[in-house]
Scaffold this motif. Sequence first.
Motif: not given
Length: 252
Positions: A144-150, A177-180, A221-226, A242-248
Amino acid sequence: MPVTGLHIVSLAERPDLEEAMLTMESTWPAYVRPDPILIHWAFERHAQHQLVVLEGDGDGPERVVARAASVPLAWNGAPAGLPDTGWDEALRQCMADTYEGRAFTALCALEIAVVPDLQSQNLSVRTLQALRDHARGAGYGDLLAPVRPSRKHAEPQLSMVEYAARTRPDGLPEDPWLRAHVRQGAEVVKVCPVSMTISGSLAQWRDWTGLPFDTSGPVEVPGAVAPVAVDVAHDHAVYVEPNVWVRHRLTP
């Protein structure tokens, strides 16, 4: 310049690399400051799940060029059970599961990072592959991963739900990064809207960012996703990432 002579070890095999792993140069903003006590606990208690990518031929100097930090969880396999407080909760849940003696079923990636000068070498994907292989070899059914989209930081005002839903004509996520992750077999499960919460005084935020923080309200703020929520009257600012949960899925 192509990277050569890579090999991967865990902190269980090489505990002497912990400081180099933690201090490795990365692109994380200065205000992203995980709880050092929890991080040290995870690294010490679950050292076998902390992977370090080294550049070198084994006979000379070694350089840490990437890292993959992860913790095991007792997850019931239900996507709805993945917490909205993703990154922060993964560490807390790992600690609770460890002390309660629950059977671990999944490995949760906390971070995959690459030194800035090698980010064009596909090393992040190779490190992700190594973590997948490690999780499978350790007997876990899921990574599992709470992904931080690039690239989300380029559109901080856009909701993560809208951003994560964007796809290319081929159906793959628009975010690299989500695509990867999806190309490596992951499925995007859901957004975790409160994955990481970072608060500080206005003086701290000025030190971290170089911005004035002299007006209340949302601040980009530079680099912040929100946006960061600033309260001048009460001398503090809070960033909720916020992040995005992905499941392998690692088993058929």
